[in-house]
Write a protein that holds these residues in place. Sequence first.
Motif, PDB file in Angstrom:
ATOM      1  N   UNK A 134     -11.192   9.040   2.466  1.00 50.16           N
ATOM      2  CA  UNK A 134      -9.722   8.165   1.869  1.00 50.16           C
ATOM      3  C   UNK A 134      -9.729   8.326   0.198  1.00 50.16           C
ATOM      4  N   UNK A 135      -8.513   8.614  -0.252  1.00 46.63           N
ATOM      5  CA  UNK A 135      -8.295   8.204  -1.579  1.00 46.63           C
ATOM      6  C   UNK A 135      -7.685   6.836  -1.872  1.00 46.63           C
ATOM      7  N   UNK A 136      -6.734   6.383  -1.030  1.00 50.16           N
ATOM      8  CA  UNK A 136      -6.310   5.215  -1.288  1.00 50.16           C
ATOM      9  C   UNK A 136      -4.944   5.159  -0.386  1.00 50.16           C
ATOM     10  N   UNK A 137      -4.533   4.028  -0.123  1.00 44.04           N
ATOM     11  CA  UNK A 137      -3.378   3.387   0.361  1.00 44.04           C
ATOM     12  C   UNK A 137      -2.080   3.729  -0.801  1.00 44.04           C
ATOM     13  N   UNK A 138      -1.009   4.193  -0.379  1.00 45.44           N
ATOM     14  CA  UNK A 138       0.135   4.301  -1.271  1.00 45.44           C
ATOM     15  C   UNK A 138       1.196   3.194  -1.247  1.00 45.44           C
ATOM     16  N   UNK A 139       1.645   3.129   0.030  1.00 39.52           N
ATOM     17  CA  UNK A 139       2.659   2.279   0.195  1.00 39.52           C
ATOM     18  C   UNK A 139       2.717   1.743   1.663  1.00 39.52           C
ATOM     19  N   UNK A 140       3.472   0.722   1.787  1.00 39.30           N
ATOM     20  CA  UNK A 140       3.870   0.269   3.315  1.00 39.30           C
ATOM     21  C   UNK A 140       5.331   0.418   3.349  1.00 39.30           C
ATOM     22  N   UNK A 141       5.514   0.858   4.480  1.00 43.59           N
ATOM     23  CA  UNK A 141       7.097   1.061   4.739  1.00 43.59           C
ATOM     24  C   UNK A 141       7.467  -0.018   5.778  1.00 43.59           C
ATOM     25  N   UNK A 142       8.050  -1.073   5.428  1.00 49.50           N
ATOM     26  CA  UNK A 142       8.423  -2.239   6.448  1.00 49.50           C
ATOM     27  C   UNK A 142       9.681  -1.921   7.343  1.00 49.50           C
ATOM     28  N   UNK A 143       9.276  -2.153   8.520  1.00 49.76           N
ATOM     29  CA  UNK A 143      10.332  -2.132   9.686  1.00 49.76           C
ATOM     30  C   UNK A 143      10.971  -3.353   9.925  1.00 49.76           C
ATOM     31  N   UNK A 144      12.004  -3.128  10.252  1.00 52.17           N
ATOM     32  CA  UNK A 144      13.144  -4.481  10.585  1.00 52.17           C
ATOM     33  C   UNK A 144      13.674  -4.140  11.958  1.00 52.17           C
ATOM     34  N   UNK A 197       4.941   1.050   9.032  1.00 51.88           N
ATOM     35  CA  UNK A 197       4.113   2.396   8.909  1.00 51.88           C
ATOM     36  C   UNK A 197       3.694   2.444   7.431  1.00 51.88           C
ATOM     37  N   UNK A 198       2.592   3.282   6.985  1.00 48.22           N
ATOM     38  CA  UNK A 198       2.051   3.221   5.721  1.00 48.22           C
ATOM     39  C   UNK A 198       1.793   4.624   5.449  1.00 48.22           C
ATOM     40  N   UNK A 199       1.763   5.195   4.095  1.00 46.59           N
ATOM     41  CA  UNK A 199       1.357   6.364   3.399  1.00 46.59           C
ATOM     42  C   UNK A 199       0.211   6.167   2.507  1.00 46.59           C
ATOM     43  N   UNK A 200      -0.669   7.200   2.641  1.00 46.59           N
ATOM     44  CA  UNK A 200      -1.734   7.224   1.909  1.00 46.59           C
ATOM     45  C   UNK A 200      -2.151   8.569   1.404  1.00 46.59           C
ATOM     46  N   UNK A 218      13.521   0.684  -4.120  1.00 48.97           N
ATOM     47  CA  UNK A 218      14.945   1.194  -3.793  1.00 48.97           C
ATOM     48  C   UNK A 218      14.977   2.106  -2.740  1.00 48.97           C
ATOM     49  N   UNK A 219      13.809   2.443  -2.405  1.00 48.06           N
ATOM     50  CA  UNK A 219      13.917   3.373  -1.219  1.00 48.06           C
ATOM     51  C   UNK A 219      13.232   2.905   0.121  1.00 48.06           C
ATOM     52  N   UNK A 220      13.125   1.471  -0.014  1.00 42.22           N
ATOM     53  CA  UNK A 220      12.747   0.601   1.061  1.00 42.22           C
ATOM     54  C   UNK A 220      11.240   0.653   1.310  1.00 42.22           C
ATOM     55  N   UNK A 221      10.356   1.106   0.408  1.00 42.26           N
ATOM     56  CA  UNK A 221       8.920   0.907   0.533  1.00 42.26           C
ATOM     57  C   UNK A 221       8.378   0.074  -0.519  1.00 42.26           C
ATOM     58  N   UNK A 222       7.247  -0.261  -0.222  1.00 42.93           N
ATOM     59  CA  UNK A 222       6.433  -1.132  -1.179  1.00 42.93           C
ATOM     60  C   UNK A 222       5.131  -0.681  -1.787  1.00 42.93           C
ATOM     61  N   UNK A 223       4.817  -0.570  -3.011  1.00 41.69           N
ATOM     62  CA  UNK A 223       3.546  -0.038  -3.439  1.00 41.69           C
ATOM     63  C   UNK A 223       2.606  -0.776  -3.033  1.00 41.69           C
ATOM     64  N   UNK A 224       1.412  -0.307  -2.669  1.00 35.49           N
ATOM     65  CA  UNK A 224       0.067  -1.125  -2.277  1.00 35.49           C
ATOM     66  C   UNK A 224      -0.965  -0.438  -2.811  1.00 35.49           C
ATOM     67  N   UNK A 225      -1.195  -0.525  -3.999  1.00 31.47           N
ATOM     68  CA  UNK A 225      -2.472   0.039  -4.566  1.00 31.47           C
ATOM     69  C   UNK A 225      -3.915  -0.476  -3.894  1.00 31.47           C
TER      70      UNK A 225
END
Length: 334
Positions: free
Chosen positions: A126-136, A258-261, A295-302
């Motif tokens: 792992x390098x690290x978590x990038x963002x969370x993408x919250x679902x609704x 979901x989350x991106x990393x 603005x793209x619906x994702x939350x930065x999560x360092x």
Amino acid sequence: MKILPLHGIVPWLTALITAAPVCAQTASTSGAQSFPTKPIRLIVPYPPAGSTDFVAREVGAKMGEYMGHQVIIDNRPGAGTLLGLQLGATARPDGYTITFATSSGLAVNPALGVKMPFEPLRDFIPIGLLVYVPYFIVINPALPARNIKELIDYARTQPGKLNFASPGVGTPNHLGIEMLNQMAGVKFVHVPYKGGAQAITDLVAGQVQLMFSGIPQFSAFTKVGRLRVLAASTTKPTRVAPDMPLVADVFPGFDCNTWFSLVAPTGTPQQVITRLNNEMNRALVEPSVVQRLLDQGVEATPGTPAALRNLIVSETERWRKVIKAAGITAESVK
């Protein structure tokens, strides 16, 4: 040739042996400071456009700016992201090829038992978590529900008659509703589609009644009243929609996002991982980047490499339980 006596050789050897670790440490530190010396390739196992590509390019561009060498995006879609992930897993472990990976590839697919040509925790570091993408939870406004409690109460009066859409079997969108079925004791019927666009289209048309989705897919329809958002599926308020009620307010612990990393092939030097993580986190707190991501619906999560590893482990186990309870098999994933 003059031969040194033994008592003269020993101090010389001792000094050499003592100096060797210091020299190695100095070389290692120097290597970390000099990395990178050329552009870095970022494999993205998704096609251009969409949230994944946007996040990769946004963060990658800023990381390249900080490091003085460009981060080049290499879109490699195919085989449900397995093609790109396999390329990343087998790349030379020198830090010059890294991979964009999501919860689907690192946690959900292993939980489903999907056959993969790599093992996330064995073949990636792992390098690290990038963002969370919250679902609704988004519903067709024909449903007489204004919040999650009213939706569940209505579903209990219509067992097996309300359909939910997803972009496919085993996607986080699908598993979120299955988890809601289990926690709420209701039965929403799954209707899988071959992608999110057709699923949203049929939700608007009333062919299905509800769906878990990220903001970019539904925002245009909610603005004109053709869809209604009931709740966010995060465990705490998200900066993407801070005033939105939570499913977890009614069903404590409910969490479906979901989350991106970023990950690198196993064997990549630790000092290189540390440099990449530092510059990634630096990008993720840059105010302009944070806002464009929101603005793209994702939350930065360092975060740290260790935190991402722990997340992969916990998410795999959590989804495995949901999948088993729902009776979903790897064979059902297309």
